[in-house]
Enzyme design. Structure first.
Site, PDB file in Angstrom:
ATOM      1  N   HIS A  11       0.955  -1.313   0.063  1.00 22.06           N
ATOM      2  CA  HIS A  11       0.094  -0.162   0.046  1.00 22.06           C
ATOM      3  C   HIS A  11       0.925   1.325   0.044  1.00 22.06           C
ATOM      4  CE1 HIS A  11      -4.020   2.226   1.245  1.00 22.06           C
ATOM      5  NE2 HIS A  11      -2.923   2.857   1.506  1.00 22.06           N
ATOM      6  N   GLU A  12       1.967   1.393   0.819  1.00 21.09           N
ATOM      7  CA  GLU A  12       2.543   2.566   0.916  1.00 21.09           C
ATOM      8  C   GLU A  12       3.319   2.647  -0.108  1.00 21.09           C
ATOM      9  OE1 GLU A  12       1.463   4.500   3.146  1.00 21.09           O
ATOM     10  OE2 GLU A  12       0.268   3.086   4.325  1.00 21.09           O
ATOM     11  N   HIS A  49       1.921   4.598  -2.831  1.00 21.33           N
ATOM     12  CA  HIS A  49       1.910   6.028  -2.592  1.00 21.33           C
ATOM     13  C   HIS A  49       3.410   6.468  -2.949  1.00 21.33           C
ATOM     14  CE1 HIS A  49      -1.879   5.892  -1.061  1.00 21.33           C
ATOM     15  NE2 HIS A  49      -1.707   5.536   0.264  1.00 21.33           N
TER      16      HIS A  49
END
EC number: 3.4.24.-
Length: 174
Positions: free
Chosen positions: A53-54, A57
């Site tokens: 997820h990160e 980003h």
């Protein structure tokens, strides 16, 4: 990340810390650092989802020059992509949350998780977060870079990795 022109150094770009609340991780755009909340990550599978997820980003920060702090639509797009591609909306996770359905469930989960993520990091109303997600949803949900497909499970993740490894081969003859 490297293919997109962004070098990653695990000693510099990853940090394990104790975090307040129930967040599992975050991306600090000012330092381009991924923070993993060691007190809130319960197992390896959870950590894999948080890191993925990160990293989405971080990838968006690198390739799209996201304006995290002033453009809620940029944040919404990255949250949609991260929820879609990280595995947090897998059927297994949704069953554990007691949220599951048959028709368009993955899309509903991605939308809901993106809204929750925005509300966790921005002091805005739920209506503003929902509007931002709805405005960008279709294009951002269909953006599967850097994977090329949604890695729903380990088999799809292997296919995505294979596609990535062969990516240059596909474009060299054009």
């Amino acid at each position: 990340m490297k293919h997109s022109g962004c070098a990653v150094n695990k000693e510099r770009h990853f940090s394990c810390e104790d975090c307040n609340g129930n967040v599992s991780g975050g991306f600090d755009a000012s330092s381009s650092q991924i923070v993993l909340c060691q007190n809130n990550i319960c197992n390896q599978a959870h950590m894999n989802r948080v890191v993925t997820h990160e990293l989405i980003h971080a990838f968006d920060h690198c390739r799209a020059h996201v304006n995290w702090f002033t453009n809620v639509r940029h944040l919404a797009c990255s949250e949609v992509r991260a929820a879609n591609l990280s595995g947090e909306c897998s059927l297994v996770n949704e069953i554990f949350r007691l949220h599951f359905g048959l028709k368009r469930h993955h899309q509903t989960c991605v939308r809901d998780r993106a809204i929750l993520s925005i509300l966790a990091v921005r002091n805005i109303s739920k209506e503003v977060a929902e509007k931002a997600v709805d405005e960008v949803f279709e294009s951002c949900f269909n953006d599967h870079e850097p994977f090329g497909r949604i890695p729903h499970n380990q088999t799809y993740a292997r296919y995505a990795h294979r596609d990535f490894q062969n990516r240059d081969r596909y474009y060299s003859n054009i």
